[in-house]
Design a protein around this motif. Structure first.
Motif, PDB file in Angstrom:
ATOM      1  N   GLN A 188       0.833  -1.203   0.000  1.00  0.00           N
ATOM      2  CA  GLN A 188       0.000   0.000   0.000  1.00  0.00           C
ATOM      3  C   GLN A 188       0.869   1.255   0.000  1.00  0.00           C
ATOM      4  O   GLN A 188       0.671   2.172  -0.807  1.00  0.00           O
ATOM      5  N   ASN A 189       1.842   1.326   0.900  1.00  0.00           N
ATOM      6  CA  ASN A 189       2.643   2.538   1.054  1.00  0.00           C
ATOM      7  C   ASN A 189       3.598   2.747  -0.113  1.00  0.00           C
ATOM      8  O   ASN A 189       3.832   3.897  -0.532  1.00  0.00           O
ATOM      9  N   CYS A 242       3.110   1.794  -3.269  1.00  0.00           N
ATOM     10  CA  CYS A 242       2.313   2.258  -4.414  1.00  0.00           C
ATOM     11  C   CYS A 242       1.874   3.704  -4.214  1.00  0.00           C
ATOM     12  O   CYS A 242       1.820   4.497  -5.180  1.00  0.00           O
ATOM     13  N   ARG A 243       1.541   4.061  -2.969  1.00  0.00           N
ATOM     14  CA  ARG A 243       1.119   5.437  -2.710  1.00  0.00           C
ATOM     15  C   ARG A 243       2.267   6.424  -2.973  1.00  0.00           C
ATOM     16  O   ARG A 243       2.073   7.495  -3.558  1.00  0.00           O
ATOM     17  N   GLN A 244       3.500   6.028  -2.584  1.00  0.00           N
ATOM     18  CA  GLN A 244       4.657   6.893  -2.816  1.00  0.00           C
ATOM     19  C   GLN A 244       4.985   6.989  -4.306  1.00  0.00           C
ATOM     20  O   GLN A 244       5.283   8.063  -4.832  1.00  0.00           O
ATOM     21  N   LYS A 267       2.914   6.737  -6.722  1.00  0.00           N
ATOM     22  CA  LYS A 267       1.914   7.599  -7.345  1.00  0.00           C
ATOM     23  C   LYS A 267       2.225   9.075  -7.082  1.00  0.00           C
ATOM     24  O   LYS A 267       2.029   9.941  -7.946  1.00  0.00           O
ATOM     25  N   THR A 310      -5.226  -2.394  -4.515  1.00  0.00           N
ATOM     26  CA  THR A 310      -4.231  -1.376  -4.140  1.00  0.00           C
ATOM     27  C   THR A 310      -3.969  -0.417  -5.296  1.00  0.00           C
ATOM     28  O   THR A 310      -3.878   0.804  -5.113  1.00  0.00           O
ATOM     29  N   GLN A 370      -6.944   1.888  -5.604  1.00  0.00           N
ATOM     30  CA  GLN A 370      -7.067   2.877  -4.531  1.00  0.00           C
ATOM     31  C   GLN A 370      -6.011   3.970  -4.648  1.00  0.00           C
ATOM     32  O   GLN A 370      -6.289   5.145  -4.365  1.00  0.00           O
ATOM     33  N   THR A 371      -4.785   3.563  -5.008  1.00  0.00           N
ATOM     34  CA  THR A 371      -3.704   4.564  -5.093  1.00  0.00           C
ATOM     35  C   THR A 371      -3.687   5.276  -6.437  1.00  0.00           C
ATOM     36  O   THR A 371      -3.122   6.363  -6.560  1.00  0.00           O
TER      37      THR A 371
END
Length: 816
Positions: free
Chosen positions: A638-639, A641-643, A645, A677, A680-681
């Motif tokens: 999760q983290n 992929c968020r970074q 993005k 994931t 969401q990201t």
């Protein structure tokens, strides 16, 4: 008073009358003149009153018959006769005789007239003593009958022409009318009964039939169901008697309430049906415990017929299973408390013993003497067998038939107690199969179950008959060696177990080879109780796994310290997840030709509140052992992929590499998590690279292949991490949809000094090029290493030569 002539005429007239009637039998005649002097006294009077004529004549009537002539009104009646000359009204009188007796007479007085003159009075008495006695007897009888009618406890009803005319108080009470005498008067008998009698016929129809029978035979007795005024039904026994047989026959009925008797009869019939129809054996014994009667179920259960047990003693069913005093205790209990029940072993006619549940009750008379015993029993052979099956199931593993944890603990308690008494030893061996899950996942659980069953048979052959082999669940087994010698003997048995386990298993069309790790704890050296011994054996087993698998390890206290540390670490890891103590650092991946950064690898770190920043080597093993690797892996994905993005949105798109554990990759919902994931990201799938280990490639199952292809179709890249350190065949690579190989840093580190590492790297690069795979080298720290890799055609590199892993903010400065 008479004048002289008149008096003489009166006496003469009386005399003539006396002479005329003296011969009249049964009639006592007395005559007296105006002075009351008796002038006539016939023979019948002598006999009736016991006074002779000579004694009576010439005396005053009052002196002769005092008691009767003083009857009230007699004097007045005499005066009226003298005055009016008319006879007196006849009356019944009781007359006392001189002898002290009494006679009843019907007495009439008539005047004797001479012309117009009354000259005398005569009395005519007829003896009615016998009649009076009969009347008195009749009255007494009628009085007794009336009293019987009134006081009878049974209802008595008088009927004429079928209607009730008279009834006694008992009838009113029985039919619920109380003091209401009008309730039954004029009623028809069938009107005070239910519409239908129990046999289904109408009451009127059946009552007419009863009356007809009574008319024919004079009386008839039958049973009838009545209904009281308050709608309560009761049974009556009716005796119907006809007093005359005319068309308007007069009848009386005696009705007795037999409800209790009918109920008792019904209960007796039920008892008889229960006795004969019961599926439980019933025996009735006398006061001396000798059998009197048995039912059919008794015969069926024991094989003993009625004639076999007649007069038989209580020994007839005794089994040798019980001690003799067992039966005496039963007898004492029944005599003291009136009842006993419990489990008992009986005996059939052929001598076979069988378990039974028995109840023995005493039957007492009104004076509390025991007159009979009733024994009720049932064969519980099937129940005992079922209980044994249930007990076996509750104490044994359903798959292998080995003792389960419940039975193992029980036997261990007993073995420890025995060892404590005898100063002996025992050993506990904890087994766990290596990579058994791979077999279940690849070949199916039925193959795994067959393998466990075969292994259980081998393990039983490795130990003695007094030892216990137990399956705890899954692929874990515990072996207890009771009354064991030294550790050398235990080591020998452990070696046999490893050898037996390592031999090939032939399951259906598969040849399977497995290994195991064995942890050993000893009593009393490693623990004095069950829980401690099992825990320490488990700890030693984990140490055996860490030492390379397929071996055994004896427990020592250092292992326990390490186990406590591991458990503490697992607890702190859970706290780290909850409190966001985990962080990600990113190490750049560069193109070896241009030096341009083409991606980063996300590396997990733990910001421990006391120990500082911890690398994965310090906690990943504990995470995998505890199952925390799955939620930790989800957090990393999760983290990362968020970074990625965020960088994409800043115009600095970079592919991010995320390491996957084998456990995480094999989760059933893994694909769904990756897809969710990315959604969401908002990260495009081409900027995500998942790094798997060679152990994933060992699993050539269709599910593994399908997962990898689904990721490829999704647009996610796949890289094989730490390539060359595992056991997979290089030929596997052509079957798997991977994009990149990562050369492990162990080969790069000694590149300058070890020609073998250089040869391995060359081989990997040649093979990768033939398969059209990208290759990245990890752990590049020197220019010489980088030059070698560039010369051999390596595509990418990463390592401290450029930069170590850094936080996102520092990576931004590095990029600038």
């Amino acid at each position: 008073m008479f004048a002289g002539d008149e008096k003489a005429n009166s006496i003469e007239a009386l005399t003539r009358f006396a002479q005329a009637i003296d011969q009249v039998p049964l009639v006592a005649v007395q005559g007296f003149d105006r002075d009351g002097i008796i002038r006539v006294w016939n023979d019948v009077s002598e006999k009736l009153y016991g006074i002779s004529r000579s004694e009576a004549l010439g005396r005053h009537i009052r002196d002769v018959l005092v008691s009767c002539r003083h009857h009230p009104g007699w004097e007045d009646e005499v005066a009226r006769i003298w005055q009016a000359g008319k006879p007196a009204v006849p009356r019944d009188m009781q007359v006392a005789t001189p002898a002290g007796g009494h006679v009843w007479v019907c007495s009439t007085m008539f005047p004797i007239r001479e012309g117009e003159q009354t000259t005398g009075i005569y009395c005519i008495d007829i003896d009615i003593t016998e009649r009076k006695q009969r009347e008195r007897d009749l009255l007494d009888k009628e009085s007794r009958i009336r009293e019987l009618f009134t006081k009878s406890a049974d209802a008595i009803i008088m009927m004429r022409e079928g209607q009730i005319q008279e009834f006694n108080p008992a009838a009113l009470r029985l039919f619920g009318y109380g003091q209401d005498t009008n309730g039954l008067k004029g009623a028809v008998p069938y009107q005070i009964s239910p519409k239908y009698q129990p046999d289904g016929r109408l009451s009127q129809e059946k009552m007419e039939e009863m009356h007809a029978i009574a008319l024919k035979h004079g009386s008839h007795r039958f049973e009838w169901q009545y209904c009281t005024l308050d709608k309560r039904t009761f049974w009556g026994e009716v005796t119907l008697t006809v007093l005359d047989g005319s068309s308007d026959a007069f009848m009386y009925a005696i009705v007795r309430d037999i409800t209790d008797r009918k109920r008792a009869e019904h209960e007796l019939r039920l008892s008889a049906q229960v006795f004969e129809g019961s599926r439980e054996g019933i025996a009735i014994l006398d006061a001396k415990w000798c059998m009197m009667r048995v039912n059919a179920a008794f015969t069926e259960l024991t094989g003993l017929q009625e004639q076999d047990i007649a007069g038989g003693g209580r020994d007839i069913l005794r089994s040798d299973v019980h001690e003799p005093d067992f039966y005496e205790r039963i007898k004492e209990t029944v005599q003291r408390h009136g009842h006993w029940q419990g489990e008992i072993w009986g005996r059939r006619r052929n001598g076979e013993s069988f378990p039974a549940w028995a109840s023995v009750s005493a039957v007492r008379s009104s004076d509390q003497r025991i007159v009979n015993y009733i024994v009720i029993f049932s064969d519980i052979s099937e129940r005992k067998a079922a209980e044994e099956r249930i007990r076996h199931l509750s104490e044994h593993d359903f798959l292998t038939g080995l003792p389960n944890r419940v039975l193992l603990l029980d036997r261990m308690h007993q073995a420890i107690a025995s060892a404590r008494r005898n100063r002996g030893k025992l050993a506990v061996l904890f087994l766990d199969l290596d990579r058994f899950k791979n077999i279940n996942d690849s070949l199916g659980h039925h193959i795994g179950d067959n393998l466990l069953q075969a292994l259980a048979e081998r393990l039983k052959k490795c130990v003695r008959s007094n030892d216990t082999v137990s399956r705890q669940g899954g692929d874990e087994f515990v072996v207890m060696l009771s009354n064991i010698g030294d550790s050398g003997q235990v080591a020998h048995i452990a070696g046999n177990i490893l050898h037996a386990t390592g031999m090939p298993f032939y399951i259906e069309s598969h040849t399977l080879t497995i290994t195991t790790c064995v942890g050993i704890s000893m009593y009393p050296d490693d623990g004095n109780d069950v829980d401690t011994l099992i825990k320490n054996a488990d700890t030693a087993m984990y140490h055996a796994k860490e030492s390379g698998r397929n071996n055994y390890q004896f427990f020592d206290h250092d292992m326990n310290v390490r186990m406590v540390e591991r458990l503490t670490l697992e607890h702190e890891l859970r706290v780290a997840l909850d409190q966001n103590q985990l962080v990600l650092e990113y190490q750049p991946e560069l193109d070896i030709g241009s030096g341009r950064i083409i991606g980063v690898e996300a590396l997990l770190r733990w910001q421990h509140p006391e120990a500082g920043l911890l690398a994965p080597a310090r906690f990943l093993h504990a995470a995998e052992a505890s199952g925390l690797i799955v939620p930790i892996g989800d957090w990393v994905l999760q983290n990362a992929c968020r970074q990625a993005k965020a960088w994409y949105d800043e115009g600095k798109p970079m592919r991010v590499g995320v390491n996957l554990s084998v456990i995480q990759f094999r989760q059933k919902d893994f694909l769904q998590k990756v897809r969710k994931t990315l959604e969401q990201t908002g990260l495009p799938p081409r900027y995500l690279e998942l790094e798997i280990t060679e152990s994933v490639l060992l699993d050539a199952s269709s599910s593994t292949m399908a997962t990898m292809r689904a990721l490829r179709d999704m647009g996610v890249a796949l890289a094989v991490d730490d390539f060359g350190t595992g056991y997979s065949s290089l030929s596997y690579l052509k079957h798997f949809p991977v994009d990149k190989l990562k050369i492990d840093q162990s080969f790069v580190r000694d590149l300058a000094d070890d020609v073998n590492d250089a040869a391995i790297i060359r081989a990997i690069l040649i093979m990768a090029k033939s398969l059209k795979l990208k290759v990245i080298a990890e752990g590049v720290e020197t220019m010489a290493q980088l030059d070698f890799l560039r010369e051999q055609g390596c595509d990418e590199f990463q390592g401290h030569y450029v930069t170590q892993a850094v936080r996102p903010a520092e990576l931004a400065r590095f990029l600038q």
